[in-house]
Enzyme design. Sequence first.
Site, PDB file in Angstrom:
ATOM      1  N   GLN A  92      42.839  38.597  33.018  1.00  0.00           N
ATOM      2  CA  GLN A  92      41.699  38.886  32.127  1.00  0.00           C
ATOM      3  C   GLN A  92      41.290  37.615  31.392  1.00  0.00           C
ATOM      4  OE1 GLN A  92      42.410  42.861  29.880  1.00  0.00           O
ATOM      5  NE2 GLN A  92      44.428  42.172  30.530  1.00  0.00           N
ATOM      6  N   VAL A  94      39.973  33.906  30.523  1.00  0.00           N
ATOM      7  CA  VAL A  94      38.903  33.041  31.017  1.00  0.00           C
ATOM      8  C   VAL A  94      39.377  31.594  31.091  1.00  0.00           C
ATOM      9  CG1 VAL A  94      37.067  34.591  30.222  1.00  0.00           C
ATOM     10  CG2 VAL A  94      37.881  32.767  28.698  1.00  0.00           C
ATOM     11  N   ASP A  95      40.615  31.332  30.675  1.00  0.00           N
ATOM     12  CA  ASP A  95      41.130  29.958  30.770  1.00  0.00           C
ATOM     13  C   ASP A  95      41.537  29.649  32.216  1.00  0.00           C
ATOM     14  OD1 ASP A  95      44.043  30.423  31.286  1.00  0.00           O
ATOM     15  OD2 ASP A  95      44.051  31.303  29.291  1.00  0.00           O
ATOM     16  N   HIS A 110      37.477  38.712  34.092  1.00  0.00           N
ATOM     17  CA  HIS A 110      36.549  38.548  32.965  1.00  0.00           C
ATOM     18  C   HIS A 110      35.845  37.190  32.989  1.00  0.00           C
ATOM     19  CE1 HIS A 110      38.775  41.879  30.486  1.00  0.00           C
ATOM     20  NE2 HIS A 110      37.968  42.371  31.396  1.00  0.00           N
ATOM     21  N   GLY A 177      51.458  40.172  28.727  1.00  0.00           N
ATOM     22  CA  GLY A 177      50.709  39.622  27.589  1.00  0.00           C
ATOM     23  C   GLY A 177      49.331  40.206  27.384  1.00  0.00           C
TER      24      GLY A 177
END
Length: 234
Positions: A92, A94-95, A110, A177
Site C-alpha cells: 500500500q 507509495v515509497d 496505492h 505493518g
Amino acid sequence: MATKYRSLVILTGAGISAESGLGTFRDKDGLWSKYDLRDVATPEGFARNPGLVHDFYNARRQNLIAAQPNAAHAALALLEREWRGDFLLVTQNVDDLHERSGSAKLLHMHGELLKIRCENCGDIRPCHQAIDLATACSACGIPGYLRPDVVWFGEMPMGMERIERALDACDLFVSIGTSGNVYPAAGFVAEARRRRAHTVELNLEPSESHSLFAEARYGPASEIVPAYVQELLA
Ligand code: BJW
C-alpha cells in the site's frame, strides 16, 4: 526452501517503512494527525486546493529520496529470491523502498510517490523534484494537469485483478505493518481465509483486524520480519 506453502501473498503498509524515517498515517504522530486526509488525499481536496496537495507530496518526495530501506525490506527481497512457489508482494506504500532492496514481484496498489500523471494526456513518468500548478507536462506541454500518481480515497486501487487472482490461489497470506483501516486492502485477510490460506500478522501492535489472523508476531518490523523470513526459509 523447506516450507510447506506454495503460493505466497504479502501485504505491506506504512509500518514497514516507519524505521526508515517515513511517517505512518494513523499512529499518534502520523500524517493524519497533522493533515486532514480530506484535504490532501481525496480528488475533491486536490480540486479545492491543488497547491496544498502539491506541497504535501513535494515534502514527502524529498523525505523519501533521503530515506534508506531497512532490514525488513531486505528480508522480503531475500524471501522473494529464495521462494520457489508463486510470490506476490502487494504494497500500500507509495515509497520505493521495496524495489531499492531488490523486490521485483511487487505491486503498488496505492501508486508511487516518485511518479506523476498528467490528467490531460494520461502520461505517467518518474518525478524526483517538486511540482506545482505551473509545471507543464513533458508529454503534452500543458501546465496545470499534473498530479501525483497515487490512489486517493474514492479512487480505484491499482492492479486489483492481479491481486484478486493471487489471493484466490494463495495458501499463505502475510500482512506487515498495516493498521487494517483502509479497504480494499483491509479485506484481503478475509479473502485469504475464505481460500483456507494460513494468515499471519506482523506488526508493532495488534491491528484493527488482528482477530482474523491465525498467527501473529508483534514488534518492530526490522526485527520481526527478518526473523519470520528466516523461519519460513529454514
Ligand atoms: C509498525 C511499525 C514498526 C508502526 N514495525 N509495524 C469498505 C468499507 C468501508 C469503506 C470502504 C470500503 N471500501 C472502500 C471504502 C472507502 C475507502 C476506505 O477504506 N475508507 C476507510 C477510511 C474506511 N477506500 C477507498 O476509497 C479506496 N478505494 C476504493 O475502495 O475503491 C473502490 C473499489 C476498490 C476495489 C474494488 C471495488 C471497489 C482507496 C484507498 C486509498 C488510500 N490512499 C492512501 C493515500 C495514498 C497516497 C499517499 O500515501 O499519500 O493510502 S490513505 C493511506 O492509508 C495510504 C495507505 O496506503 C493507507 C493504509 O495505511 P497503512 O499503511 O495501514 O498505515 P497506518 O498508519 O494506518 O498503519 C500503520 C501500521 O504500522 C500500524 O498498524 C502500526 O502499528 C504499524 N507500525 N510502526 C511494524 N516499526
